[in-house]
Design an enzyme around this catalytic site. Structure first.
Site: not given
Ligand code: ADE
Ligand code: ZN
Length: 332
Positions: A14, A16, A194, A197, A275-276
């Site tokens: 996961h 991005h 997703h 969340e 994630d980011d």
């Protein structure tokens, strides 16, 4: 234990790619492409990364992506993440990209995908890192827009393993995208989304029942439904949990409040992901370290989380075995 975390070979499921854009590269690309960004310096950027929820992050994240224009930009972005994989001992990664963020600004699909693909090819050649690409639909846009994006992606199908669903969750339930996921499934794409969340458990039930997804991205709200917890355990449906993200976006107040240990102890198939990472203060190892330092995670828990990431990936059974053997060699 921190040494062990660093030494363990890991998979990331996961991530991005636009969320790995570090402020330094953002400035470099802004200069290269003559794009105005609303920051004076790196310090200024870091001060802006002070989020209150998912939407407050997304506004800044989409603005940051405006500096990505050419194939070389997408190559440089992806290559910078690959170097972080090397640092973090990530030997397999399945990365998300958001084509609509770029095509909406007039960037060609070809430009985006070719830059990413070339960097991933070099990652395999130079470091032996295996990779896959998952294309996410932006759920704040319409299903028609997603359908057009899917259509456009078919020309690049050999590079794209799966489709996902991201962006603003609340108010944009999976049911909005039933048709496009059905089409993607018919085309043989792997399916993820997703869900749970910020959104309640109905988003997770819909993702499973209406979109037929194989992995849930985040899914930390599952704990609020006994029947869902039982189902996730029985079917061992993977959750790609992102601890740093959850703290930065105020899904949990702090690491000690995070529920990953409860999910793991219950017997769910949970994995750890970043994630980011450029926006959420750290790459994969830092996510493990933050949990280890604030929750009662044992050595066995950490090994289990790492093994789960390989077992939940979309690689072949043979490659899973090979990678898990590499984990076992480190811990024996
Ligand atoms: N896009 C990038 N990161 C995201 C996240 N954590 N949730 C939803 N959409 C995203
Ligand atoms: Zn995400």
């Amino acid at each position: 234990m921190i040494k062990l975390i660093e030494k363990l070979p890991k998979a990331e499921l996961h991530l991005h790619i636009e969320g790995s854009l570090e402020p330094e590269l953002m400035f470099e690309l802004a200069k290269r492409n003559n794009i105005k960004i609303p920051y004076k310096n790196i310090e200024d950027v870091k001060n802006a990364y002070n989020f209150t929820n998912l939407q407050s992050f997304l506004d800044i994240y989409y603005a940051g992506a405006n500096v990505l224009i050419t194939k070389q930009d997408f190559y440089d972005l992806t290559w910078a993440y690959i170097l972080k994989c090397v640092e973090n001992n990530i030997i397999h990664t399945e990365i998300f990209f958001d084509p609509q963020t770029h095509t909406q600004r007039g960037i060609a699909f070809e430009t985006i995908i070719s830059g990413i693909v070339e960097a991933l090819k070099d990652a395999k050649e130079k470091f032996g890192i295996t990779t896959a690409i998952i294309m996410c639909f932006l759920r704040h846009l319409s299903q028609d827009d997603a359908l057009k994006t899917l259509e456009e992606a078919l020309a690049y199908k050999k590079y794209i393993l799966g489709v996902g669903l991201d962006s603003s969750e609340i108010g944009n339930p999976p049911s909005k995208f039933e048709q496009v996921f059905k089409k993607a499934k018919e085309q043989g794409f792997r399916l993820v989304a997703h869900a749970g969340e910020e959104g309640d458990v109905s988003y997770i039930f819909e993702a499973l029942d209406l979109l037929d997804i194989q992995r849930i991205d985040h899914g930390v709200q599952s704990i609020k439904s006994d029947s869902l917890m039982k189902r996730l355990k029985k079917e061992q449906i993977p959750l790609t949990v992102c601890p740093n993200s959850n703290i930065e976006l105020k899904v949990f107040e702090n690491y000690a409040q995070h529920n990953i240990k409860e999910l793991l102890d219950y017997g769910l198939n949970v994995t750890i992901n970043s994630d980011d990472p450029a926006y959420f203060k750290g790459y994969l190892n830092q996510n493990f370290i933050n949990l280890y330092e604030n929750l009662d995670l044992s050595k066995d828990d950490i090994i289990q989380l790492v093994k789960n990431s390989f077992n939940s990936s979309f690689i072949s059974e043979d490659l899973k075995k090979e990678y898990i053997k590499r984990v076992e060699e480190i811990v024996k």
